[in-house]
Enzyme design. Structure first.
Site, PDB file in Angstrom:
ATOM      1  N   HIS A 233     -37.751  28.246 -31.259  1.00 20.82           N
ATOM      2  CA  HIS A 233     -36.391  28.009 -30.759  1.00 20.82           C
ATOM      3  C   HIS A 233     -36.511  27.294 -29.420  1.00 20.82           C
ATOM      4  O   HIS A 233     -37.328  27.671 -28.578  1.00 20.82           O
ATOM      5  CB  HIS A 233     -35.659  29.344 -30.609  1.00 20.82           C
ATOM      6  CG  HIS A 233     -34.404  29.242 -29.801  1.00 20.82           C
ATOM      7  ND1 HIS A 233     -33.446  28.305 -30.068  1.00 20.82           N
ATOM      8  CD2 HIS A 233     -33.975  29.937 -28.709  1.00 20.82           C
ATOM      9  CE1 HIS A 233     -32.465  28.428 -29.186  1.00 20.82           C
ATOM     10  NE2 HIS A 233     -32.770  29.415 -28.360  1.00 20.82           N
TER      11      HIS A 233
ATOM     12  N   CYS B 136     -29.456  32.775 -31.381  1.00 19.97           N
ATOM     13  CA  CYS B 136     -30.504  31.747 -31.521  1.00 19.97           C
ATOM     14  C   CYS B 136     -31.504  32.078 -32.625  1.00 19.97           C
ATOM     15  O   CYS B 136     -32.270  31.220 -33.054  1.00 19.97           O
ATOM     16  CB  CYS B 136     -31.221  31.551 -30.198  1.00 19.97           C
ATOM     17  SG  CYS B 136     -30.082  31.198 -28.858  1.00 19.97           S
TER      18      CYS B 136
ATOM     19  N   ASN C  13     -30.626  23.593 -25.522  1.00 17.50           N
ATOM     20  CA  ASN C  13     -30.619  24.781 -26.378  1.00 17.50           C
ATOM     21  C   ASN C  13     -29.410  24.713 -27.315  1.00 17.50           C
ATOM     22  O   ASN C  13     -28.273  24.795 -26.867  1.00 17.50           O
ATOM     23  CB  ASN C  13     -30.538  26.022 -25.467  1.00 17.50           C
ATOM     24  CG  ASN C  13     -30.546  27.324 -26.227  1.00 17.50           C
ATOM     25  OD1 ASN C  13     -30.342  27.346 -27.439  1.00 17.50           O
ATOM     26  ND2 ASN C  13     -30.768  28.418 -25.519  1.00 17.50           N
TER      27      ASN C  13
HETATM   28  O1  UT7 Z   1     -31.626  30.916 -26.182  1.00 19.91           O
HETATM   29  C1  UT7 Z   1     -31.504  32.277 -26.144  1.00 19.91           C
HETATM   30  C2  UT7 Z   1     -32.280  32.962 -25.115  1.00 19.91           C
HETATM   31  N1  UT7 Z   1     -32.173  32.328 -23.847  1.00 19.91           N
HETATM   32  C3  UT7 Z   1     -33.251  32.138 -23.150  1.00 19.91           C
HETATM   33  O2  UT7 Z   1     -34.328  32.434 -23.583  1.00 19.91           O
HETATM   34  C4  UT7 Z   1     -33.069  31.596 -21.760  1.00 19.91           C
HETATM   35  C5  UT7 Z   1     -33.926  32.366 -20.817  1.00 19.91           C
HETATM   36  N2  UT7 Z   1     -33.770  32.054 -19.423  1.00 19.91           N
HETATM   37  C6  UT7 Z   1     -34.103  30.855 -18.867  1.00 19.91           C
HETATM   38  O3  UT7 Z   1     -34.402  29.897 -19.538  1.00 19.91           O
HETATM   39  C7  UT7 Z   1     -34.193  30.807 -17.362  1.00 19.91           C
HETATM   40  O4  UT7 Z   1     -34.062  32.115 -16.851  1.00 19.91           O
HETATM   41  C8  UT7 Z   1     -33.110  29.898 -16.687  1.00 19.91           C
HETATM   42  C9  UT7 Z   1     -33.443  28.448 -16.950  1.00 19.91           C
HETATM   43  C10 UT7 Z   1     -31.733  30.223 -17.199  1.00 19.91           C
HETATM   44  C11 UT7 Z   1     -33.139  30.117 -15.161  1.00 19.91           C
HETATM   45  O5  UT7 Z   1     -34.463  29.879 -14.669  1.00 19.91           O
HETATM   46  P1  UT7 Z   1     -35.173  30.956 -13.722  1.00 19.91           P
HETATM   47  O6  UT7 Z   1     -36.460  30.377 -13.337  1.00 19.91           O
HETATM   48  O7  UT7 Z   1     -35.188  32.276 -14.421  1.00 19.91           O
HETATM   49  O8  UT7 Z   1     -34.233  30.966 -12.458  1.00 19.91           O
HETATM   50  P2  UT7 Z   1     -33.425  32.189 -11.805  1.00 19.91           P
HETATM   51  O9  UT7 Z   1     -32.279  32.585 -12.673  1.00 19.91           O
HETATM   52  O10 UT7 Z   1     -34.384  33.261 -11.392  1.00 19.91           O
HETATM   53  O11 UT7 Z   1     -32.853  31.505 -10.504  1.00 19.91           O
HETATM   54  C12 UT7 Z   1     -33.716  31.022  -9.466  1.00 19.91           C
HETATM   55  C13 UT7 Z   1     -32.859  30.342  -8.420  1.00 19.91           C
HETATM   56  C14 UT7 Z   1     -31.670  31.182  -7.967  1.00 19.91           C
HETATM   57  O12 UT7 Z   1     -31.462  30.928  -6.585  1.00 19.91           O
HETATM   58  P3  UT7 Z   1     -32.010  31.954  -5.479  1.00 19.91           P
HETATM   59  O13 UT7 Z   1     -31.355  33.271  -5.790  1.00 19.91           O
HETATM   60  O14 UT7 Z   1     -33.497  32.001  -5.661  1.00 19.91           O
HETATM   61  O15 UT7 Z   1     -31.568  31.336  -4.202  1.00 19.91           O
HETATM   62  C15 UT7 Z   1     -30.517  30.609  -8.749  1.00 19.91           C
HETATM   63  O16 UT7 Z   1     -29.286  30.802  -8.118  1.00 19.91           O
HETATM   64  O17 UT7 Z   1     -32.300  29.132  -8.964  1.00 19.91           O
HETATM   65  C16 UT7 Z   1     -30.861  29.150  -8.779  1.00 19.91           C
HETATM   66  N3  UT7 Z   1     -30.274  28.439  -9.918  1.00 19.91           N
HETATM   67  C17 UT7 Z   1     -30.112  27.116  -9.923  1.00 19.91           C
HETATM   68  N4  UT7 Z   1     -30.383  26.168  -9.022  1.00 19.91           N
HETATM   69  C18 UT7 Z   1     -30.102  24.898  -9.342  1.00 19.91           C
HETATM   70  C19 UT7 Z   1     -29.842  28.950 -11.103  1.00 19.91           C
HETATM   71  N5  UT7 Z   1     -29.389  27.963 -11.881  1.00 19.91           N
HETATM   72  C20 UT7 Z   1     -29.529  26.822 -11.162  1.00 19.91           C
HETATM   73  C21 UT7 Z   1     -29.242  25.472 -11.445  1.00 19.91           C
HETATM   74  N6  UT7 Z   1     -29.546  24.543 -10.506  1.00 19.91           N
HETATM   75  N7  UT7 Z   1     -28.707  25.076 -12.610  1.00 19.91           N
END
Ligand code: UT7
Length: 332
Positions: free
Chosen positions: A254, A113, A284
């Site tokens: 980004h 990215c 993204n």
């Molecule tokens: O572009 C290059 C660099 N990339 C980035 O900078 C991306 C960085 N990361 C992110 O944008 C975020 O971490 C995400 C959007 C990918 C995820 O958001 P988050 O707030 O960090 O969520 P998480 O991974 O901590 O997950 C929280 C919960 C989990 O469930 P439990 O364990 O709390 O029950 C996940 O399983 O959300 C669940 N989850 C979802 N639920 C519904 C993860 N993905 C999804 C989904 N829909 N698509």
């Protein structure tokens, strides 16, 4: 000699993949995606549409808007993690041929990215050293080709598209790209990767999922490193150049996640109108996201000649970079 950011162009495929579409494909909701990422929809290339096809369309616009005779272009750099072909030929050489650029120096760079900011820094260095005069930089991605549409942690994030810019030599310091910072830390390589298919692994599977050719991301860990790194990086580049955040006309980050953008924008005390946001409609698009966002403000008439942009990116590698760039093109 200085390097000036002369023009911008972008291409967005027509097909839209909405949050509602994804609700049918994986266990997710529009509400979750919107709240956690700010994304509402992303554009997806046709099956037969390649990264170089999209890059060529963006580049044609950038060349036309620069007013430069394309025969004066002497280098083409393509930033992509979804090249037409895995190892060779480079997407840049294919692009050059599609654009009718004969015998230019052409190569791809891999900085995920952050690719566009890396490409910009290479273009700046080549121009300032006097080795090249007019460099086309392209960020183009067909991320749908390397996305696992059964993995809700990644498939809700990524989209396809391309952006391009023409960087030219100038003697006018007022037009010059002021500064570019780039960095990396391979200790975090496993946070965001396509785990297989290279020399670091052996695979004889034809199944792309099993072969590990799809992106895998430790999203939450990546998120935390992204906010920390990007915030430090933009503060540093502003301080080192004695520029206050109020002098930034457009902060063009980004477009990975609205919450990351908001955190960095807040750390700089930026007003909403200074922050360029396209994440809701494009998702993204990795190396293409910054030029696509610049093109958005250009086409909407917000980007004026002389406006100071602060670019800021973070991605797999891990890599990061920021740039202070006055727009030295003609207002649309
Ligand atoms: O572009 C290059 C660099 N990339 C980035 O900078 C991306 C960085 N990361 C992110 O944008 C975020 O971490 C995400 C959007 C990918 C995820 O958001 P988050 O707030 O960090 O969520 P998480 O991974 O901590 O997950 C929280 C919960 C989990 O469930 P439990 O364990 O709390 O029950 C996940 O399983 O959300 C669940 N989850 C979802 N639920 C519904 C993860 N993905 C999804 C989904 N829909 N698509």
């Amino acid at each position: 000699m200085y390097a000036a950011f002369r023009s911008i162009g972008a291409y967005v495929p027509t097909k839209i993949l909405s949050n509602a579409d994804l609700e049918v494909m994986v266990d997710t909701t529009d509400e979750w995606i919107t709240k956690r990422t700010g994304i509402k929809e992303r554009h997806i290339a046709d099956e037969n549409e390649t990264t170089s096809d999209m890059g060529a369309k963006a580049a044609e616009l950038a060349i036309e808007r620069s007013g430069l005779d394309k025969n004066q272009i002497d280098m083409l750099i393509c930033a992509t993690i979804s090249p037409d072909y895995f190892c060779m030929p480079s997407t840049a050489t294919i692009l050059a041929t599609k654009l009718g650029l004969n015998k230019v120096t052409a190569f791809d760079i891999s900085a995920a990215c952050t690719g566009f900011v890396y490409a910009l820094s290479i273009a700046k260095a080549f121009i300032e050293s006097g080795m090249k005069k007019n460099i086309l930089i392209v960020g183009a991605e067909k991320l749908s080709a390397i996305t696992d549409y059964s993995d809700r942690g990644t498939c809700i994030l990524f989209g396809d598209g391309a952006g391009a810019a023409l960087i030219s030599a100038t003697e006018n310091k007022a037009e010059a790209i002021i500064d570019i910072h780039t960095g990396s830390d391979g200790a975090y390589a496993d946070l965001l990767m396509t785990p297989n298919g290279g020399s670091g692994s052996v695979h004889d599977e034809l199944d792309r999922e099993k072969a590990g050719c799809f992106m895998k991301m430790k999203g939450n860990e990546t998120f935390k490193v992204a906010v920390r790194t990007l915030t430090n990086d933009v503060i540093e580049i502003l301080e080192q150049n004695s520029i206050s955040s109020s002098a930034i006309k457009h902060f063009v980050p980004h477009q990975a996640n609205y919450r990351i953008i908001k955190a960095v924008g807040d750390a700089l005390n930026l007003a909403d109108e200074q922050v360029v946001l396209t994440v809701a409609k494009y998702g993204n698009t990795s190396g293409a996201s910054i030029p696509m966002a610049i093109n958005d403000i250009y086409e909407s008439g917000r980007l004026q000649e002389g406006d100071l942009m602060l670019l800021d990116a973070f991605g797999g590698g891990l890599t990061w970079g920021s740039a202070l760039v006055p727009f030295a093109g003609k207002t649309l």
